[in-house]
Design a protein around this motif. Structure first.
Motif, PDB file in Angstrom:
ATOM      1  N   GLU A  72      -3.589  -3.138 -84.421  1.00 46.19           N
ATOM      2  CA  GLU A  72      -3.342  -2.658 -85.749  1.00 46.19           C
ATOM      3  C   GLU A  72      -3.554  -1.469 -86.087  1.00 46.19           C
ATOM      4  O   GLU A  72      -3.008  -0.622 -86.784  1.00 46.19           O
ATOM      5  N   LYS A  73      -4.459  -0.700 -85.553  1.00 42.29           N
ATOM      6  CA  LYS A  73      -4.708   0.774 -85.384  1.00 42.29           C
ATOM      7  C   LYS A  73      -4.173   1.594 -84.626  1.00 42.29           C
ATOM      8  O   LYS A  73      -3.972   2.895 -85.094  1.00 42.29           O
ATOM      9  N   LEU A  74      -3.589   0.845 -83.522  1.00 47.48           N
ATOM     10  CA  LEU A  74      -3.078   1.758 -82.201  1.00 47.48           C
ATOM     11  C   LEU A  74      -1.554   1.465 -82.271  1.00 47.48           C
ATOM     12  O   LEU A  74      -1.081   1.271 -81.073  1.00 47.48           O
ATOM     13  N   SER A  75      -1.577   2.017 -83.436  1.00 44.68           N
ATOM     14  CA  SER A  75      -0.246   1.678 -83.253  1.00 44.68           C
ATOM     15  C   SER A  75       0.790   2.440 -82.561  1.00 44.68           C
ATOM     16  O   SER A  75       2.510   2.616 -82.178  1.00 44.68           O
ATOM     17  N   ASN A  76       0.241   3.750 -81.640  1.00 46.89           N
ATOM     18  CA  ASN A  76       1.279   4.646 -81.507  1.00 46.89           C
ATOM     19  C   ASN A  76       1.005   4.930 -79.729  1.00 46.89           C
ATOM     20  O   ASN A  76       2.251   5.522 -79.581  1.00 46.89           O
ATOM     21  N   MET A  77       0.666   3.068 -79.497  1.00 49.69           N
ATOM     22  CA  MET A  77       0.399   3.132 -77.778  1.00 49.69           C
ATOM     23  C   MET A  77       1.754   3.397 -76.877  1.00 49.69           C
ATOM     24  O   MET A  77       2.395   1.952 -77.559  1.00 49.69           O
ATOM     25  N   LYS A  78       1.504   3.981 -75.859  1.00 48.79           N
ATOM     26  CA  LYS A  78       2.586   3.743 -75.100  1.00 48.79           C
ATOM     27  C   LYS A  78       1.901   2.985 -74.094  1.00 48.79           C
ATOM     28  O   LYS A  78       2.878   2.047 -72.721  1.00 48.79           O
ATOM     29  N   ILE A  79       0.649   3.058 -73.401  1.00 48.43           N
ATOM     30  CA  ILE A  79       0.357   2.672 -72.009  1.00 48.43           C
ATOM     31  C   ILE A  79      -1.164   2.386 -72.865  1.00 48.43           C
ATOM     32  O   ILE A  79      -2.092   2.724 -72.957  1.00 48.43           O
ATOM     33  N   LEU A  80      -0.840   1.060 -72.769  1.00 52.61           N
ATOM     34  CA  LEU A  80      -3.372   0.185 -72.486  1.00 52.61           C
ATOM     35  C   LEU A  80      -2.992  -0.587 -71.167  1.00 52.61           C
ATOM     36  O   LEU A  80      -2.543  -1.716 -70.965  1.00 52.61           O
ATOM     37  N   ARG A  81      -4.073   0.234 -71.035  1.00 55.35           N
ATOM     38  CA  ARG A  81      -4.318  -0.870 -69.550  1.00 55.35           C
ATOM     39  C   ARG A  81      -6.382  -0.759 -69.310  1.00 55.35           C
ATOM     40  O   ARG A  81      -6.909  -0.277 -69.576  1.00 55.35           O
ATOM     41  N   LEU A  82      -5.972  -2.216 -69.283  1.00 58.43           N
ATOM     42  CA  LEU A  82      -7.426  -2.913 -69.478  1.00 58.43           C
ATOM     43  C   LEU A  82      -8.340  -3.626 -68.345  1.00 58.43           C
ATOM     44  O   LEU A  82      -8.649  -4.634 -68.269  1.00 58.43           O
ATOM     45  N   ARG A  83      -6.853  -3.524 -67.283  1.00 63.53           N
ATOM     46  CA  ARG A  83      -7.352  -4.103 -66.038  1.00 63.53           C
ATOM     47  C   ARG A  83      -8.437  -3.676 -65.473  1.00 63.53           C
ATOM     48  O   ARG A  83      -9.145  -2.861 -65.356  1.00 63.53           O
ATOM     49  N   SER A  84      -9.182  -5.755 -64.760  1.00 61.58           N
ATOM     50  CA  SER A  84     -10.615  -5.510 -64.505  1.00 61.58           C
ATOM     51  C   SER A  84     -11.349  -5.327 -64.543  1.00 61.58           C
ATOM     52  O   SER A  84     -12.265  -4.549 -64.857  1.00 61.58           O
ATOM     53  N   ASN A  85     -11.516  -6.129 -65.971  1.00 61.98           N
ATOM     54  CA  ASN A  85     -12.821  -6.396 -66.951  1.00 61.98           C
ATOM     55  C   ASN A  85     -12.988  -7.592 -66.950  1.00 61.98           C
ATOM     56  O   ASN A  85     -13.035  -8.676 -66.375  1.00 61.98           O
ATOM     57  N   SER A  86     -14.376  -7.606 -68.049  1.00 63.28           N
ATOM     58  CA  SER A  86     -14.431  -9.284 -68.315  1.00 63.28           C
ATOM     59  C   SER A  86     -14.149  -9.602 -69.374  1.00 63.28           C
ATOM     60  O   SER A  86     -14.503 -10.286 -70.080  1.00 63.28           O
ATOM     61  N   PHE A  87     -13.002  -9.016 -69.480  1.00 66.07           N
ATOM     62  CA  PHE A  87     -12.903  -9.008 -71.636  1.00 66.07           C
ATOM     63  C   PHE A  87     -11.994 -10.980 -71.345  1.00 66.07           C
ATOM     64  O   PHE A  87     -11.540 -11.665 -70.385  1.00 66.07           O
ATOM     65  N   SER A  88     -12.342 -12.364 -72.356  1.00 67.80           N
ATOM     66  CA  SER A  88     -12.029 -13.109 -72.218  1.00 67.80           C
ATOM     67  C   SER A  88     -11.674 -13.683 -73.546  1.00 67.80           C
ATOM     68  O   SER A  88     -10.910 -12.756 -74.664  1.00 67.80           O
ATOM     69  N   GLY A  89     -11.178 -14.977 -74.047  1.00 63.89           N
ATOM     70  CA  GLY A  89     -10.542 -15.329 -75.267  1.00 63.89           C
ATOM     71  C   GLY A  89      -8.993 -15.388 -75.429  1.00 63.89           C
ATOM     72  O   GLY A  89      -7.838 -14.784 -73.102  1.00 63.89           O
ATOM     73  N   HIS A  90      -8.649 -15.588 -76.179  1.00 65.17           N
ATOM     74  CA  HIS A  90      -6.787 -14.607 -75.960  1.00 65.17           C
ATOM     75  C   HIS A  90      -6.588 -13.581 -76.168  1.00 65.17           C
ATOM     76  O   HIS A  90      -6.935 -12.819 -76.619  1.00 65.17           O
ATOM     77  N   ILE A  91      -5.201 -13.078 -76.395  1.00 67.83           N
ATOM     78  CA  ILE A  91      -4.591 -12.226 -76.021  1.00 67.83           C
ATOM     79  C   ILE A  91      -4.005 -11.834 -76.935  1.00 67.83           C
ATOM     80  O   ILE A  91      -3.202 -12.661 -77.823  1.00 67.83           O
ATOM     81  N   PRO A  92      -4.835 -10.858 -78.112  1.00 67.64           N
ATOM     82  CA  PRO A  92      -4.592 -11.772 -79.606  1.00 67.64           C
ATOM     83  C   PRO A  92      -3.087 -11.069 -79.832  1.00 67.64           C
ATOM     84  O   PRO A  92      -2.099  -9.717 -78.913  1.00 67.64           O
ATOM     85  N   ASN A  93      -2.316 -11.604 -80.970  1.00 67.37           N
ATOM     86  CA  ASN A  93      -0.656 -10.992 -81.068  1.00 67.37           C
ATOM     87  C   ASN A  93      -0.406  -9.858 -81.975  1.00 67.37           C
ATOM     88  O   ASN A  93       0.830  -9.509 -82.115  1.00 67.37           O
ATOM     89  N   GLU A  94      -1.354  -9.651 -82.279  1.00 70.22           N
ATOM     90  CA  GLU A  94      -1.626  -7.967 -83.310  1.00 70.22           C
ATOM     91  C   GLU A  94      -0.889  -7.088 -82.214  1.00 70.22           C
ATOM     92  O   GLU A  94      -0.880  -5.832 -82.473  1.00 70.22           O
ATOM     93  N   ILE A  95      -1.035  -6.967 -80.812  1.00 69.45           N
ATOM     94  CA  ILE A  95      -1.323  -6.189 -79.582  1.00 69.45           C
ATOM     95  C   ILE A  95       0.932  -5.978 -79.630  1.00 69.45           C
ATOM     96  O   ILE A  95       1.011  -5.155 -79.471  1.00 69.45           O
ATOM     97  N   CYS A  96       1.219  -7.117 -80.549  1.00 69.78           N
ATOM     98  CA  CYS A  96       3.451  -6.791 -80.810  1.00 69.78           C
ATOM     99  C   CYS A  96       3.391  -5.997 -81.286  1.00 69.78           C
ATOM    100  O   CYS A  96       4.533  -5.429 -81.963  1.00 69.78           O
ATOM    101  N   GLN A  97       2.034  -5.456 -82.373  1.00 68.09           N
ATOM    102  CA  GLN A  97       2.541  -4.524 -83.537  1.00 68.09           C
ATOM    103  C   GLN A  97       2.499  -2.953 -82.830  1.00 68.09           C
ATOM    104  O   GLN A  97       3.415  -2.388 -83.459  1.00 68.09           O
TER     105      GLN A  97
END
Length: 856
Positions: free
Chosen positions: A686-711
């Motif tokens: 919602e807040k980072l709508s200008n994003m072109k590259i988002l890289r979060l690999r190799s952490n310990s994030f859990s839960g589901h992928i939020p639908n808001e990513i599609c914004q």
């Protein structure tokens, strides 16, 4: 007759014999000026002398009165940018503070004797051009150029029957009112750089009735269509500017016969025009006896025919860069070599092939020669070295090969020499030491080798103009260049990155470089050895010493460099924490102007200091591959202009950094290879709508992928691999259309752009996610999960999808990998389940491939 002359001479002598009388301000005019000032905004207090205590307004800033009548005649309120062009660069902020703004009071019309009004280069932002100016009929000179006014030209301007000079550059749109044609005394009319002036209409024919004009400039306006033949009636013209710009349809020049009556014409600017049907353009123009400067850049010219006879009797300047013939040619037109009075010749960007032609030797008066951005493929011919008057020589971006001849030393008048981006080899010739007027030397991006000769540090001349700009980047030079360059006290820019230089650099080597502002020596093997209390004699705005050995301590001398806009200290062997008190000291008085910071690939440890509030200009921060712990500090949320943040490969912990909620301009965020945990919060999309590259690999994030990513509709790279994510892949991923676009750019990197339009790639040249050659890597590239298709998932349509196996990212984008291409059905995504696995991404059914795409 003779007696009249004697009487006139006597009267003049008598007037000169009178004692000088100081002009004393007329009170009513002083009050008018004070009323005028009350509506102005004057941030720098430029008009400090305009006050009641200083009663003689004839001594006020910008005011000129008549010596005898004391009436106010002239008002000069132009903002001079030259006052802010310092040795360290142009001070944009100080310049803007010096500009006057506010409103122009109609009381100005009470100055009945005012004949000269200059409000140019100010900031009356968005204000319409005042129509009351049309009542000031005593005006002979009106300059509103680049003043911040914007709008239609008031037709009342046509009432200024005494006007001789009218400059409305960068202030007007709409149509030119026909009343302008009433200005029968007008000699100077400048309407250039008004991109929306004309509204796509033809140039008004009434301009051809203004027979007093000596200068008419309509360059870079919105006029289109044919040039009216009535312009040819302006037989007094010395200067005619009709150049267009690339964003509009070019002016169509069916023929140039209308120019033939302009016997006085000295300057003709027709850039961006379409002359493809003007078959006799060259024959017509050569008949103009006074034509001195001809600008036909970016034009389309008709079929090439070599004229049998050419008689340009006065031509000194010929600019034909980025010009094309119809059909195209790949050689220099031979008629150019007959222009023996040429002083300036620009032919860059014309796709000219083969050797540099020997006919160039005929142009013995040349001072400026630009053959850059072509495909010349010879060595530098000896005939060039015979042009002894050359001051500016530009051969950049060709395919020139061979060595630089010792004959270069014959060009003793050279001020600028640009040979970059060729295939030149060998060493720098010793004769370069003869070029004692040289101010700028660019030999970068060649295959030159050897050491930097000591004479290069002795390029001095009697006018005390030393070498100021030296570019030697991306060659094979070796040795320690500071042994040769250390005496260049006037050197402002020194770029020697990407060579094989090596050695120890100490305080004495840098002591004389007192004018240095831009310094890039990255990618070499230097060791800096200075004392703990060393303070450099220079004040840098750009510093890149990547790959130097500077550590183990964080360099305290950085504290003295408070004008830095770019700092690169990557891979410099720093084994330390970032000293918080140092950063606070750097920014305690006023916000730092730093825009790009690269501290990557060191051994920095501890928490990232919470002192970013005064670093408000930052657009790109690289802290990856260090040993930072904790989470991102809250003050990072104050970086409102931040576009790229790279902090992968550290030991950060905690939840997804909430401080990033306010960094809405981010286009690239890499938090990979850390110990972050918790869920990916919905506000990321919602807040980072200008994003072109988002890289979060190799952490310990859990839960589901939020639908808001599609914004994130601009998203091109999404990397969530090696986490503990579960649940369904959001079906809206199919709407991330930016991932499906084939990249056609020759430079597909994503850039961070500073407010002053300086650009740097948001991915660096080390182990960053370099996007050269790629628009898209993958949506969930290398996701360490099994992809299982729900048997009941529906199928619809088909498309080409490319799947890839797991591979680490390198500085060329992606390793060579097994790539499978096949025609498959496109599934709806509601039915996919994700399961952790230590294996590579596996396809459980050959008919389905999960949105893992590569576009090359």
């Amino acid at each position: 007759m003779n007696s009249s002359i004697y009487i006139l001479v006597f009267v003049q002598l008598w007037l000169f014999s009178l004692p000088c009388r100081e002009s004393v301000c007329i009170p009513s005019e002083r009050e008018t000026l004070l009323k005028f000032k009350n509506n102005l905004i004057d941030p720098s207090n430029k008009l400090w002398s305009w006050n009641h205590n200083n009663t003689n307004c004839c001594h006020w800033y910008g005011v000129l009165c008549h010596n005898l009548t004391s009436h106010l005649l002239q008002l000069h309120l132009h903002t001079y940018d030259s006052a802010f062009d310092h040795s360290y660069g142009f001070d944009v902020n100080a310049y803007e503070r010096s500009q006057i703004g506010g409103e122009i009071s109609p009381c100005l019309a009470d100055l009945k004797h005012l004949n000269y009004l200059d409000l140019s280069a100010n900031e009356f932002l968005g204000t319409a051009i005042p129509s009351f100016l049309g009542t000031m009929t005593s005006l002979t000179h009106l300059d509103l150029s680049d003043s911040g006014f914007y709008g239609k030209i008031p037709p009342q301007i046509g009432n200024l029957s005494n006007l001789v000079y009218l400059d409305l550059r960068e202030v007007a749109n709409g149509r030119v009112p026909s009343q302008i044609g009433n200005l029968s005394k007008l000699r100077y009319l400048d309407l250039s750089d008004n991109y929306f002036l004309g509204e796509g209409m033809a140039i008004p024919s009434f301009l051809g009735t203004m027979s007093s004009l000596t200068q008419l400039d309509l360059s870079y306006t919105g006029f289109m269509g044919k040039i009216p033949c009535q312009i040819g009636n302006l037989s007094n013209l010395l200067y005619l500017g009709l150049g267009g710009h690339s964003s509009l349809e070019p002016l169509f020049v069916e023929n140039v016969e209308w120019v033939s009556s302009m016997w006085k014409l000295e300057y003709l600017h027709l850039s961006y025009a379409n002359l493809s049907k003007a078959f006799h353009w060259l024959h017509t123009l050569q008949s103009l006896p006074s034509l001195t400067h001809l600008y036909f850049s970016e034009c389309t010219l008709p079929h090439y025919n070599e004229p049998s006879l050419l008689n340009f009797s006065s031509l000194q300047t010929l600019h034909l860069y980025n010009t094309s013939y119809s059909p195209a040619i790949s050689f220099v037109p031979k008629w150019i070599f007959k222009l023996k009075k040429l002083v300036s010749l620009q032919l860059q960007g014309n796709e000219i092939q083969g050797p540099i032609p020997g006919g160039i030797r005929n142009l013995s008066l040349l001072q400026n020669l630009d053959l850059s951005e072509n495909s010349f493929s010879s060595s530098i011919p000896n005939c060039l070295y015979g042009l002894h008057r050359l001051k500016f020589l530009d051969l950049r971006l060709n395919n020139l090969h061979g060595t630089i001849s010792d004959a270069l030393g014959n060009l003793t008048s050279l001020v600028e020499l640009h040979l970059s981006s060729n295939q030149l080899e060998g060493t720098i010739p010793t004769s370069l030491g003869n070029l004692t007027s040289l101010v700028e030397l660019d030999l970068s991006r060649n295959q030159l080798e050897g050491t930097i000769p000591t004479f290069l540090g002795n390029l001095r001349n009697l006018r005390e103009i030393d070498l100021k700009y030296l570019y030697l980047s991306i060659n094979k030079f070796s040795g320690n260049p500071f042994e040769s360059l250390g005496s260049l006290s006037k050197l402002s820019t020194l770029l020697i990155d990407g060579n094989n230089f090596q050695g120890v650099v100490n305080e004495d080597d840098l002591a004389n470089l007192t004018s240095l502002k831009e310094f890039d020596a990255s990618g070499n093997n230097f060791t800096l050895k200075v004392g703990p209390n060393w303070i450099p004699n220079f004040q840098l705005i750009y510093l890149d010493v990547t790959s130097w050995q500077i550590g183990p301590n964080f360099p305290s001398w950085i504290l003295s460099q408070n004008k830095l806009q770019y700092v690169g200290l990557s891979n410099t062997g720093i084994l330390d924490s970032i000293p918080t008190q140092m950063w606070e000291a750097l920014s305690q008085d006023k916000p730092m102007k730093l825009e790009f910071m690269n501290l990557a690939s060191n051994n920095l440890s501890g928490e990232i200091p919470d002192c970013w509030k005064n670093w408000t200009f930052l657009v790109d921060v690289k802290l990856q591959s260090n040993h930072f712990v904790g989470n991102l500090p809250q003050s990072m949320g104050s970086l409102a202009d931040l576009q790229s943040l790279q902090i992968r490969n550290n030991t950060l912990s905690g939840i997804f950094p909430t401080s990033l909620k306010k960094t809405s301009q981010l286009i690239s965020l890499d938090l990979g290879e850390n110990n972050l945990s918790g869920t990916i919060p919905p506000w990321v999309g919602e807040k980072l709508s200008n994003m072109k590259i988002l890289r979060l690999r190799s952490n310990s994030f859990s839960g589901h992928i939020p639908n808001e990513i599609c914004q994130m509709s601009l998203l091109q790279v999404l990397d969530l691999a090696k986490n503990n994510l579960s649940g369904n892949i959001p079906s809206c991923f199919r709407n991330l259309s930016a991932m499906t676009l084939v990249n056609r750019s020759t430079d597909p990197r994503i850039y961070s752009t500073a407010p002053d339009n300086k650009q740097f790639s948001s991915v660096s040249e080390d182990r960053d996610l370099n996007m050269v050659g790629w628009t898209l890597w993958s949506v969930l590239r290398g996701l360490d999960m099994k992809v299982v298709m729900n048997r009941e998932a529906s199928m619809e349509g088909s498309r080409d999808i490319t799947a890839t196996t797991e591979g680490e990212l390198t500085n060329t984008g992606v390793q060579k990998e097994t790539i499978l291409k096949r025609k498959v059905k496109k599934p709806t995504f509601e039915g996919f389940r994700l399961k952790e696995s230590n294996e590579n991404c596996q396809l459980t059914r050959s008919s389905t491939i999960l949105l893992l795409m590569l576009h090359i």
